[in-house]
Design a protein around this motif. Structure first.
Motif, short mmCIF file in Angstrom:
data_model
loop_
_atom_site.label_atom_id
_atom_site.label_comp_id
_atom_site.label_asym_id
_atom_site.label_seq_id
_atom_site.Cartn_x
_atom_site.Cartn_y
_atom_site.Cartn_z
N SER A 2 35.55 12.47 74.12
CA SER A 2 36.00 12.82 72.78
C SER A 2 34.83 12.93 71.81
CB SER A 2 37.00 11.78 72.26
OG SER A 2 36.38 10.53 72.15
N LYS A 3 35.02 13.77 70.84
CA LYS A 3 33.99 13.99 69.83
C LYS A 3 33.95 12.80 68.88
CE LYS A 3 32.49 17.45 66.51
NZ LYS A 3 31.99 16.53 65.52
N ARG A 4 32.75 12.40 68.52
CA ARG A 4 32.57 11.29 67.61
C ARG A 4 32.97 11.71 66.20
NH1 ARG A 4 27.55 7.21 67.25
NH2 ARG A 4 27.38 7.17 65.01
N LYS A 5 33.62 10.81 65.48
CA LYS A 5 34.02 11.06 64.10
C LYS A 5 32.81 10.93 63.19
CE LYS A 5 38.35 8.55 64.33
NZ LYS A 5 39.08 7.47 63.70
N SER A 6 32.80 11.72 62.13
CA SER A 6 31.79 11.51 61.10
C SER A 6 32.12 10.20 60.38
CB SER A 6 31.79 12.66 60.10
OG SER A 6 32.95 12.62 59.29
N PHE A 7 31.12 9.63 59.71
CA PHE A 7 31.34 8.41 58.95
C PHE A 7 32.42 8.64 57.89
CE2 PHE A 7 30.30 5.58 55.35
CZ PHE A 7 30.44 4.35 55.98
N SER A 40 28.04 13.98 58.17
CA SER A 40 26.91 13.20 58.65
C SER A 40 27.35 12.00 59.49
CB SER A 40 26.06 12.71 57.48
OG SER A 40 24.96 11.98 57.96
N GLU A 41 26.57 11.73 60.52
CA GLU A 41 26.71 10.53 61.34
C GLU A 41 25.41 9.73 61.26
OE1 GLU A 41 27.74 11.65 65.34
OE2 GLU A 41 29.21 13.11 64.64
N ASP A 42 24.56 10.06 60.28
CA ASP A 42 23.23 9.49 60.17
C ASP A 42 23.18 8.41 59.09
OD1 ASP A 42 20.28 9.56 60.72
OD2 ASP A 42 20.28 10.11 58.60
N TYR A 43 22.82 7.20 59.48
CA TYR A 43 22.78 6.06 58.57
C TYR A 43 21.88 6.34 57.37
CZ TYR A 43 21.79 1.44 56.72
OH TYR A 43 21.63 0.37 55.88
N ASP A 44 20.66 6.81 57.63
CA ASP A 44 19.70 7.01 56.54
C ASP A 44 20.18 8.05 55.52
OD1 ASP A 44 17.89 5.09 57.48
OD2 ASP A 44 16.93 6.53 58.81
N THR A 45 20.77 9.12 56.00
CA THR A 45 21.28 10.16 55.11
C THR A 45 22.35 9.60 54.19
OG1 THR A 45 20.81 11.89 56.73
CG2 THR A 45 22.45 12.41 55.03
N ILE A 46 23.30 8.91 54.77
CA ILE A 46 24.42 8.37 53.99
C ILE A 46 23.96 7.24 53.08
CG2 ILE A 46 26.68 7.26 54.13
CD1 ILE A 46 27.01 8.79 56.84
N SER A 47 23.13 6.37 53.59
CA SER A 47 22.62 5.25 52.80
C SER A 47 21.84 5.75 51.58
CB SER A 47 21.72 4.36 53.68
OG SER A 47 21.16 3.33 52.93
N TYR A 70 32.06 1.09 61.84
CA TYR A 70 32.06 2.50 62.27
C TYR A 70 31.42 2.63 63.65
CZ TYR A 70 30.18 7.31 62.40
OH TYR A 70 29.80 8.58 62.76
N LEU A 71 30.27 2.00 63.84
CA LEU A 71 29.59 2.08 65.13
C LEU A 71 30.41 1.44 66.25
CD1 LEU A 71 25.90 1.25 64.13
CD2 LEU A 71 26.91 3.50 64.56
N GLU A 72 31.03 0.32 65.94
CA GLU A 72 31.85 -0.39 66.94
C GLU A 72 33.11 0.39 67.32
OE1 GLU A 72 32.60 -4.09 64.98
OE2 GLU A 72 30.48 -4.70 65.10
N ASN A 73 33.64 1.16 66.39
CA ASN A 73 34.90 1.85 66.61
C ASN A 73 34.76 3.32 66.94
OD1 ASN A 73 37.02 -0.21 66.02
ND2 ASN A 73 35.79 -0.38 64.17
N ASN A 74 33.54 3.78 67.15
CA ASN A 74 33.32 5.19 67.40
C ASN A 74 32.72 5.41 68.76
OD1 ASN A 74 33.82 7.66 66.35
ND2 ASN A 74 32.43 7.46 64.65
#
Length: 74
Positions: A2-7, A40-47, A70-74
């Motif tokens: 399955s495709k990973r969800k975006s944050f 985005s799925e990128d921590y730095d971008t979102i942070s 998010y990381l645990e559930n994705n």
């Protein structure tokens, strides 16, 4: 596989109608934020976006906690 969800997509699942906790309030604000980096799925971008561009995050600790979920559930 399955495709990973975006944050963003993950956070929207945390919204609550009465915003009874900080996670729900954060999720509601993210849902209303038209500039949020939705794909985005990128921590730095979102942070960086949250630190520099919004006023609805009182503490980045909340974001870090939600990011871990998010990381645990994705």
């Amino acid at each position: 596989m399955s495709k990973r969800k975006s944050f963003y997509h993950y956070v929207l699942t945390l919204r609550g109608s009465n915003q009874k906790n900080a996670e729900q309030a954060f999720a509601t604000n993210v849902g209303k934020d038209i500039q949020f980096p939705k794909h985005s799925e990128d921590y730095d971008t979102i942070s960086s976006y949250l630190e520099l561009s919004v006023d609805y995050v009182d503490s980045m600790d909340l974001f870090d906690e939600i990011w871990q979920h998010y990381l645990e559930n994705n």
